[in-house]
Design a protein around this motif. Sequence first.
Motif, PDB file in Angstrom:
ATOM      1  N   UNK A  71       3.321  10.246  -9.466  1.00 38.52           N
ATOM      2  CA  UNK A  71       4.408  10.537  -8.537  1.00 38.52           C
ATOM      3  C   UNK A  71       3.949  10.163  -7.139  1.00 38.52           C
ATOM      4  N   UNK A  72       4.861   9.685  -6.334  1.00 42.74           N
ATOM      5  CA  UNK A  72       4.509   9.262  -4.978  1.00 42.74           C
ATOM      6  C   UNK A  72       5.658   9.584  -4.030  1.00 42.74           C
ATOM      7  N   UNK A  73       5.361   9.547  -2.758  1.00 36.49           N
ATOM      8  CA  UNK A  73       6.405   9.753  -1.750  1.00 36.49           C
ATOM      9  C   UNK A  73       7.384   8.590  -1.797  1.00 36.49           C
ATOM     10  N   UNK A  74       8.642   8.902  -1.624  1.00 34.06           N
ATOM     11  CA  UNK A  74       9.697   7.883  -1.703  1.00 34.06           C
ATOM     12  C   UNK A  74       9.608   6.933  -0.518  1.00 34.06           C
ATOM     13  N   UNK A  75       9.760   5.621  -0.800  1.00 33.69           N
ATOM     14  CA  UNK A  75       9.810   4.595   0.238  1.00 33.69           C
ATOM     15  C   UNK A  75      11.164   3.900   0.188  1.00 33.69           C
ATOM     16  N   UNK A  76      11.497   3.241   1.279  1.00 35.74           N
ATOM     17  CA  UNK A  76      12.810   2.580   1.360  1.00 35.74           C
ATOM     18  C   UNK A  76      13.005   1.519   0.285  1.00 35.74           C
ATOM     19  N   UNK A  77      11.912   0.935  -0.193  1.00 37.25           N
ATOM     20  CA  UNK A  77      12.021  -0.116  -1.208  1.00 37.25           C
ATOM     21  C   UNK A  77      12.231   0.442  -2.617  1.00 37.25           C
TER      22      UNK A  77
END
Length: 286
Positions: free
Chosen positions: A186-192
Motif C-alpha cells: 500500500x502506498x500514498x495516493x499520487x495524481x498518476x
Amino acid sequence: MRSLLTSNSESVQNNRSAFRFNPTGFGWVVIVLICLSWTLAVNYNNNLLYAVLSLWVSLLITTVLFSWYQFKSVEFSGWQTDHIYADNYNEIKLSINKSGFEGKFYLNNHISNALIWICKPSDPGRQTLTSPDLNAIDSFGLWRFSKNIPNLENQVVLANPLEHQKFETTINNQANVLEKEDIAALKSYHNDDSYREIDWKATARAGELISREWEGNQNSSIHHLSWWDLESLSVKQKKETLTAWVIELYNQQQGWSLEIPNYAFDSDNSAKHRDQCLYRIAEASV
C-alpha cells in the motif's frame, strides 16, 4: 487555458477603417450645451460666455485627440480559451496591451475589466470565428472608440457533449485476459494513480488517500468507441454522442479506442489522446 493567436492581426492594424469614434451620451449632452451657449454668446455678445465656451471646446478637442492616440496604440496580444464547444456559451478572453489608455474597455456592449467574449458557434468542425469589436470609453466619458480585432481563424469547434444513445448499451467492454495477482503493498495516493486502485479501508485508517500496488498484471476494461455503432443517429448526433463518451471515459481515468471515418485510435487514457479524439470527431465527415 490555451493562448490562441491569429495570422491576420497585422492586416487589421493597418486597416484605416478599423478605428472609429463617436460621442457618448454624455458627450452629446456636452456638445449640445456648447452649441446652445454659443448661440447665447453670439446673441448677447457675452465675452465671459465666449471664454467658458473656449475652455469647453478645448477640452473636447484635447480629450478626443489624446484618447484617440492612446486607443490607436492599444495592441492585440491574443485570445485565451479552453476547448470551444458547439451550441454552448464559451468564454474567450482577450489579452491586450493598453499602452497608457486609462478609459474603460468592453466587448459586446458589456463594460468589464476582464475582456470576455461569449461565443456560441452552431456547428462543430474547423472554422473561423468572427470576433466582436474592441470598444472603449475615455476617462472623461465623452468619447466612444472602437477598432476591429482579428478573428479566430482555423479553430476546431468541438461537438456538443450530449449523449443520444446510452453509454452502457453501446460500448464494447473487453476484459483483459491477464488476472490480477495479490496486493504487493500500500502506498500514498499520487495524481498518476487510478481512483479504482484506492484502498478505502486503508484510507479511512490512515486519514489520507491510500492506493494499492499489485504483484502481477491487473484486469482492465478496454472501451471501444465506433462511429458505426451509432447507425440510427444523424452525423451531428454521432459527433455529440462520441464526444460525450470520450469526456466521460477520460474523467473516469479509463482507456478507450476509437473508430471514425478515415481515422482509428488505439486505446489510451491520456489528455493528449482525449484531445486528438475530440478534434477528429469534430472534423469527421462521411
